[in-house]
Structure formats: C-alpha cells, structure tokens
Design a protein around this motif. Structure first.
Motif, PDB file in Angstrom:
ATOM      1  N   PRO A   1     -57.922  -4.169 -42.833  1.00 46.29           N
ATOM      2  CA  PRO A   1     -58.305  -4.092 -41.437  1.00 46.29           C
ATOM      3  C   PRO A   1     -56.136  -4.673 -40.799  1.00 46.29           C
ATOM      4  O   PRO A   1     -55.191  -4.965 -41.921  1.00 46.29           O
ATOM      5  CB  PRO A   1     -57.973  -5.381 -41.189  1.00 46.29           C
ATOM      6  N   VAL A   2     -55.902  -3.890 -40.077  1.00 49.64           N
ATOM      7  CA  VAL A   2     -54.661  -4.233 -39.431  1.00 49.64           C
ATOM      8  C   VAL A   2     -54.994  -4.551 -38.019  1.00 49.64           C
ATOM      9  O   VAL A   2     -55.531  -4.080 -37.294  1.00 49.64           O
ATOM     10  CB  VAL A   2     -53.792  -2.613 -39.247  1.00 49.64           C
ATOM     11  N   ILE A   3     -53.934  -6.016 -37.197  1.00 48.82           N
ATOM     12  CA  ILE A   3     -54.122  -6.235 -36.441  1.00 48.82           C
ATOM     13  C   ILE A   3     -52.721  -6.072 -35.894  1.00 48.82           C
ATOM     14  O   ILE A   3     -52.007  -5.690 -36.214  1.00 48.82           O
ATOM     15  CB  ILE A   3     -53.563  -7.902 -36.870  1.00 48.82           C
ATOM     16  N   THR A   4     -53.561  -5.508 -35.215  1.00 51.79           N
ATOM     17  CA  THR A   4     -53.331  -4.746 -33.475  1.00 51.79           C
ATOM     18  C   THR A   4     -52.956  -5.694 -32.510  1.00 51.79           C
ATOM     19  O   THR A   4     -51.078  -5.185 -31.737  1.00 51.79           O
ATOM     20  CB  THR A   4     -53.721  -3.280 -32.879  1.00 51.79           C
ATOM     21  N   ALA A   5     -52.901  -6.731 -32.200  1.00 45.59           N
ATOM     22  CA  ALA A   5     -53.233  -7.308 -31.187  1.00 45.59           C
ATOM     23  C   ALA A   5     -53.598  -8.916 -31.209  1.00 45.59           C
ATOM     24  O   ALA A   5     -54.131  -9.388 -32.294  1.00 45.59           O
ATOM     25  CB  ALA A   5     -53.193  -7.463 -30.212  1.00 45.59           C
ATOM     26  N   ASN A   6     -52.367  -9.955 -30.985  1.00 48.47           N
ATOM     27  CA  ASN A   6     -52.683 -11.191 -31.773  1.00 48.47           C
ATOM     28  C   ASN A   6     -52.656 -12.401 -30.435  1.00 48.47           C
ATOM     29  O   ASN A   6     -51.297 -12.470 -29.451  1.00 48.47           O
ATOM     30  CB  ASN A   6     -51.835 -12.288 -32.428  1.00 48.47           C
ATOM     31  N   GLU A   7     -53.347 -12.371 -29.584  1.00 46.95           N
ATOM     32  CA  GLU A   7     -53.705 -12.979 -28.426  1.00 46.95           C
ATOM     33  C   GLU A   7     -54.339 -14.800 -28.262  1.00 46.95           C
ATOM     34  O   GLU A   7     -54.936 -14.975 -29.595  1.00 46.95           O
ATOM     35  CB  GLU A   7     -54.509 -11.911 -27.080  1.00 46.95           C
ATOM     36  N   GLN A   8     -54.019 -15.250 -26.735  1.00 48.23           N
ATOM     37  CA  GLN A   8     -54.595 -16.739 -27.176  1.00 48.23           C
ATOM     38  C   GLN A   8     -54.437 -17.404 -28.615  1.00 48.23           C
ATOM     39  O   GLN A   8     -54.941 -17.933 -28.983  1.00 48.23           O
ATOM     40  CB  GLN A   8     -56.177 -16.725 -26.782  1.00 48.23           C
ATOM     41  N   GLU A   9     -53.006 -17.550 -28.772  1.00 49.99           N
ATOM     42  CA  GLU A   9     -52.811 -18.269 -29.670  1.00 49.99           C
ATOM     43  C   GLU A   9     -53.737 -18.267 -31.297  1.00 49.99           C
ATOM     44  O   GLU A   9     -53.841 -19.370 -31.886  1.00 49.99           O
ATOM     45  CB  GLU A   9     -52.641 -19.919 -29.506  1.00 49.99           C
ATOM     46  N   GLY A  10     -54.029 -17.120 -31.401  1.00 48.17           N
ATOM     47  CA  GLY A  10     -54.395 -16.465 -32.569  1.00 48.17           C
ATOM     48  C   GLY A  10     -56.366 -16.631 -32.479  1.00 48.17           C
ATOM     49  O   GLY A  10     -56.910 -16.761 -33.528  1.00 48.17           O
ATOM     50  N   ARG A  11     -56.133 -17.139 -31.138  1.00 41.65           N
ATOM     51  CA  ARG A  11     -58.230 -17.362 -31.364  1.00 41.65           C
ATOM     52  C   ARG A  11     -58.423 -15.373 -30.279  1.00 41.65           C
ATOM     53  O   ARG A  11     -59.863 -15.168 -31.276  1.00 41.65           O
ATOM     54  CB  ARG A  11     -58.508 -18.034 -30.187  1.00 41.65           C
ATOM     55  N   ARG A  12     -57.805 -14.436 -29.942  1.00 41.07           N
ATOM     56  CA  ARG A  12     -58.087 -13.085 -29.839  1.00 41.07           C
ATOM     57  C   ARG A  12     -57.133 -12.680 -31.066  1.00 41.07           C
ATOM     58  O   ARG A  12     -56.383 -12.296 -30.402  1.00 41.07           O
ATOM     59  CB  ARG A  12     -58.253 -13.353 -28.534  1.00 41.07           C
ATOM     60  N   LEU A  13     -57.854 -11.358 -31.403  1.00 42.73           N
ATOM     61  CA  LEU A  13     -57.557 -11.118 -32.628  1.00 42.73           C
ATOM     62  C   LEU A  13     -57.933  -9.512 -32.187  1.00 42.73           C
ATOM     63  O   LEU A  13     -59.403  -8.908 -32.630  1.00 42.73           O
ATOM     64  CB  LEU A  13     -57.624 -10.943 -33.890  1.00 42.73           C
ATOM     65  N   SER A  14     -57.296  -8.240 -32.289  1.00 45.34           N
ATOM     66  CA  SER A  14     -57.707  -6.657 -31.817  1.00 45.34           C
ATOM     67  C   SER A  14     -57.223  -6.159 -33.309  1.00 45.34           C
ATOM     68  O   SER A  14     -56.000  -6.160 -34.114  1.00 45.34           O
ATOM     69  CB  SER A  14     -56.583  -6.710 -31.053  1.00 45.34           C
ATOM     70  N   LEU A  15     -57.765  -5.661 -34.101  1.00 43.35           N
ATOM     71  CA  LEU A  15     -58.142  -4.572 -34.889  1.00 43.35           C
ATOM     72  C   LEU A  15     -58.530  -3.722 -35.728  1.00 43.35           C
ATOM     73  O   LEU A  15     -58.996  -2.909 -34.356  1.00 43.35           O
ATOM     74  CB  LEU A  15     -59.363  -5.970 -36.243  1.00 43.35           C
ATOM     75  N   GLU A  16     -57.670  -2.857 -36.283  1.00 42.03           N
ATOM     76  CA  GLU A  16     -58.036  -0.985 -36.648  1.00 42.03           C
ATOM     77  C   GLU A  16     -58.583  -1.600 -38.033  1.00 42.03           C
ATOM     78  O   GLU A  16     -57.816  -1.576 -38.435  1.00 42.03           O
ATOM     79  CB  GLU A  16     -56.998  -0.520 -36.851  1.00 42.03           C
ATOM     80  N   VAL A  17     -59.511  -1.109 -38.014  1.00 40.01           N
ATOM     81  CA  VAL A  17     -60.522  -1.604 -39.712  1.00 40.01           C
ATOM     82  C   VAL A  17     -60.189   0.474 -40.023  1.00 40.01           C
ATOM     83  O   VAL A  17     -61.553   0.917 -39.363  1.00 40.01           O
ATOM     84  CB  VAL A  17     -60.778  -2.311 -39.594  1.00 40.01           C
ATOM     85  N   PRO A  18     -59.465   0.844 -41.430  1.00 37.41           N
ATOM     86  CA  PRO A  18     -60.688   2.109 -42.133  1.00 37.41           C
ATOM     87  C   PRO A  18     -61.939   1.791 -42.199  1.00 37.41           C
ATOM     88  O   PRO A  18     -62.428   0.919 -43.459  1.00 37.41           O
ATOM     89  CB  PRO A  18     -59.011   1.964 -42.929  1.00 37.41           C
ATOM     90  N   ILE A  19     -62.714   3.040 -42.270  1.00 41.81           N
ATOM     91  CA  ILE A  19     -64.417   3.180 -42.977  1.00 41.81           C
ATOM     92  C   ILE A  19     -64.066   3.769 -44.162  1.00 41.81           C
ATOM     93  O   ILE A  19     -62.809   4.650 -44.406  1.00 41.81           O
ATOM     94  CB  ILE A  19     -64.861   3.854 -41.860  1.00 41.81           C
ATOM     95  N   GLU A  20     -64.227   3.114 -44.930  1.00 43.18           N
ATOM     96  CA  GLU A  20     -64.586   3.820 -46.595  1.00 43.18           C
ATOM     97  C   GLU A  20     -65.743   4.620 -46.664  1.00 43.18           C
ATOM     98  O   GLU A  20     -67.232   4.154 -46.147  1.00 43.18           O
ATOM     99  CB  GLU A  20     -64.635   2.853 -47.481  1.00 43.18           C
ATOM    100  N   ARG A  21     -65.606   6.054 -46.302  1.00 43.04           N
ATOM    101  CA  ARG A  21     -66.506   6.665 -46.631  1.00 43.04           C
ATOM    102  C   ARG A  21     -66.924   7.277 -47.960  1.00 43.04           C
ATOM    103  O   ARG A  21     -66.515   7.955 -48.646  1.00 43.04           O
ATOM    104  CB  ARG A  21     -66.148   7.683 -45.732  1.00 43.04           C
ATOM    105  N   GLN A  22     -68.687   6.981 -48.320  1.00 43.06           N
ATOM    106  CA  GLN A  22     -68.852   7.333 -49.204  1.00 43.06           C
ATOM    107  C   GLN A  22     -70.430   8.373 -49.525  1.00 43.06           C
ATOM    108  O   GLN A  22     -71.013   8.199 -48.379  1.00 43.06           O
ATOM    109  CB  GLN A  22     -69.444   5.919 -50.715  1.00 43.06           C
ATOM    110  N   TYR A  23     -70.438   9.362 -50.197  1.00 41.99           N
ATOM    111  CA  TYR A  23     -71.544   9.735 -49.723  1.00 41.99           C
ATOM    112  C   TYR A  23     -72.342   9.848 -51.320  1.00 41.99           C
ATOM    113  O   TYR A  23     -71.810   9.887 -52.570  1.00 41.99           O
ATOM    114  CB  TYR A  23     -70.672  11.525 -50.674  1.00 41.99           C
ATOM    115  N   PHE A  24     -73.625   9.719 -51.072  1.00 40.02           N
ATOM    116  CA  PHE A  24     -74.466   9.219 -52.010  1.00 40.02           C
ATOM    117  C   PHE A  24     -76.133  10.614 -52.415  1.00 40.02           C
ATOM    118  O   PHE A  24     -76.424  10.558 -51.048  1.00 40.02           O
ATOM    119  CB  PHE A  24     -75.557   8.396 -52.248  1.00 40.02           C
ATOM    120  N   LEU A  25     -75.752  11.608 -52.339  1.00 40.57           N
ATOM    121  CA  LEU A  25     -76.511  12.561 -52.524  1.00 40.57           C
ATOM    122  C   LEU A  25     -77.965  12.843 -52.974  1.00 40.57           C
ATOM    123  O   LEU A  25     -78.620  13.161 -52.305  1.00 40.57           O
ATOM    124  CB  LEU A  25     -75.603  13.948 -52.985  1.00 40.57           C
ATOM    125  N   PHE A  26     -78.002  11.481 -53.968  1.00 48.26           N
ATOM    126  CA  PHE A  26     -79.316  11.523 -54.558  1.00 48.26           C
ATOM    127  C   PHE A  26     -80.079  10.369 -54.155  1.00 48.26           C
ATOM    128  O   PHE A  26     -80.663   9.758 -53.906  1.00 48.26           O
ATOM    129  CB  PHE A  26     -79.168  11.484 -56.376  1.00 48.26           C
TER     130      PHE A  26
END
Length: 373
Positions: free
Chosen positions: A130-155
């Motif tokens: 995850p990447v923190i995009t905003a840190n507010e209220q002395e660390g009690r509120r964090l805005s995050l961007e989290v990459p999604i790891e895509r997986q394929y399970f055909l069977f």
C-alpha cells in the motif's frame, strides 16, 4: 535402324510396416487419439510454465474457489477482504473505492495507526504494497492506495488454495512418466525373458515359465507394500514396482510368438550357418515379435496409469507436494459435494488419456494384423 525399347522399372513392393502405417493413417479414431495424446503430453510438459503458478504455491485467500475465466479477486469480494485486513490493523475502513488495478480507502482509528501493520496488505494474496496518500489527525486517519494482485484460476483451486490447472498438468507428467517408464521396464524384461524361453524351449522353457507362474501367485498390493516398507515412498519405486509385475504378461505373449518363429525357415538357416543364439534372438526372433508387442504396449500404458492411480488413491503412491492424477482424483472424491471441480478436471484428463491409448491400441492391432494385408 534398330528398335530401342525402354523397360519399365520393376514395381516396388511394400513391407508389412509400410502397409501397417497406411492402414493406421486411414483409421480416423487412431489418428485422432494419436493427436490427442501428443497434445496432452505437450500440455503437461509446457503448460505448467505458462499458467503463472507453481504447483506447490498456496494461496490462503483463494481456498476452494471455482474455476473462472475472469481474474480474482472479484469486485464484490474486495470490501470484505479490506475489512478483514483492517481488523488485524485495528482500524476501521471507509470510503472504499475499487478501480481496475487498485483500491482507494481510508483507515481511521482512535489511536495513531502503526504503519508497520500495513504489511498485512502486502502479505495478502489479493493486494500489493500500500501507498499512503494522506496522513491526517496525527496518524489516526490514513488514506491509502492499495494495488490489486490479479490471479487467474481457470480450473479453480484445491482444499489448500493451490492452482488446480497447474497441479493437473504436473500430475499428468507424473502419471504419464510412470506409465511410460513402467511399460519400458516391462517391455525390456518381458521381451528378453519371453524370447529366450520360447526360442530355447525344452526344460529351460519349462523352468523359466514356472518361475513366471510363481511370480503370478504373489499379490500385487502385498508386493508394493513390502517395497514401501523396505525402501520408502518415492517416484522411482513406483514404476519399478509396477514394471516388475507387468512384465509377466509381456513374457508370455513374446514366448508364444517365439515358439512359432523358431520353426521358420530363416531361423533354421541361421542355425545352419552357425549364428549364435544371442544373434538369432537379436536379429530374427525379437524383431518378428514386435507387432503384438507394440499393440500390447499401447494397452499396457493405460493399465499402468490406472494401477498408479489406484495405489495413489490408497495412499501408497506419490506424496505431497508432488501429485498425480490418482492423488487429485482421491482428493476430489472426498470433497465432491462442496467442490466438484476438484474431481471433474483431473478425471477428465485421465479418462481422455485412457480412451486415446485404447483407441490407438485398437488401431495398431488392426494395422499390424497380417491377415488384413
């Protein structure tokens, strides 16, 4: 003037093997089976390199998920996954927005959030770092961007969260290898033993075939259990155990052919010229028994695969994390009500291979029958 006449070249005859090849190619079922086997072997050899998964990789977030052409995680599963991770971080998620390749969210807590606990996202099979995009209220509120790891399970996946497609293809390698190697062991021992007994005849033949009868009386499962007790469970032991039993039928077939071949004129001529016994066996007896032997080999391979599947079903075969079609079918049979795909896919591969080998054996039998020339 003298008339010059040109002689037409003499017609070129066809051997039994050339006729057999032509008849085999005319048999659509046999040709289709040969193509299916080639594709199956190619898929088992190359397929695991292309699936993107290791056969022993465990995905804890994807246990017993059904097969799908679309990637995991599904959009409807993302909020629940975020909620579970946020609970471990001791925070409350809100403003969850799922995009194509990332999730935006806000974590809030009564105390400052320990940013080291964000590693739970990275440890998950569904998200990246995850990447923190905003840190507010002395660390009690964090805005995050989290990459999604895509997986394929055909069977789909199995009970441990491993990709079933990769494991089915790896299992095909093991089952086909055991079938081919055990058949090779049976072929070498059975052809040499049967040809020697049939050609020499007399008391030597009687003694050699009585040994075969004694070995026939030994229970196969008891023999395998003894080998497992003394030498442990391993891949090499499997095809040696199966091959050490299956050569008995091969020896009897080759012996019957050798008994008739030893009376042929070309064998008698070779004996009159002083050719050694080994030379006659190598040049005359064994080559002329290859027709029935080739047919029997195509029928022996599926028999060996079924034996290996049966032993693996009983727990005497290959062991985890390695697998075979028998192991996968055994696991799928125990969970057929909840996860039927765990049984359907490996069973389909096994049934297709067995049918193809049997159709190919029937085609070879018809092609190599000298009465059809």
């Amino acid at each position: 003037m003298s008339d010059t006449t040109t002689c037409a070249p003499p017609p070129i005859g066809r051997s039994l093997w050339q006729d057999a090849r032509i008849r085999l190619l005319r048999n659509r079922a046999a040709v289709a089976s040969l193509v299916a086997l080639a594709l199956m072997m190619l898929a088992c050899l190359v397929g695991p390199l292309l699936t993107g998964h290791s056969y022993d990789r465990v995905y804890q977030d994807y246990v017993r998920v059904p097969g799908s052409l679309s990637a995991y995680p599904k959009a409807e599963a993302l909020p629940g996954a975020v909620q579970r991770i946020a609970t471990r971080i001791r925070a409350t998620p809100s403003e969850i927005v799922a995009q194509a390749d990332r999730v935006r969210l806000v974590l809030t807590a009564q105390r400052p959030i320990d940013q080291r606990l964000l590693v739970y996202f990275d440890r998950s099979d569904q998200f990246g770092t995850p990447v923190i995009t905003a840190n507010e209220q002395e660390g009690r509120r964090l805005s995050l961007e989290v990459p999604i790891e895509r997986q394929y399970f055909l069977f789909g996946t199995d009970s441990n969260g491993r990709d079933l497609l990769t494991r089915t293809l790896i299992a095909g390698r093991v089952s086909l290898a055991i079938g081919l190697l055990a058949t090779g062991v049976a072929l070498i021992i059975g052809v040499a033993y049967g040809a020697t007994a049939g050609y020499l005849g007399g008391r030597i033949d009687m003694v050699m075939m009585r040994i075969v009868d004694v070995l026939y009386s030994l229970p196969f499962i008891f023999f395998v259990i003894l080998l497992v007790v003394f030498f442990g469970r391993n891949f090499i032991l499997m095809f040696l155990a199966v091959g050490a039993i299956e050569w008995l039928d091969m020896a009897r077939i080759v012996r019957g052919q050798a008994l008739s071949i030893r009376r042929q004129d070309y064998v008698l001529a070779a004996e009159a010229l002083g050719v050694s016994t080994g030379g006659i066996l190598r040049r005359h007896v064994i080559p002329n028994t290859l027709g029935p032997v080739v047919v029997y080999v195509t029928l022996l391979v599926p028999k060996v695969i079924l034996l290996e599947s049966f032993l693996s079903f009983l727990g005497l075969g290959v062991q985890e994390p390695m697998t075979s079609w028998g192991v996968l079918i055994s696991d799928g049979a125990r969970a057929i009500q909840a996860t039927p795909w765990m049984l359907i896919f490996p069973a389909s591969f096994l049934v297709t291979t067995l049918f193809a080998l049997n159709f190919l054996g029937d085609g070879l039998r018809d092609a190599l029958d000298p009465r059809d020339r």
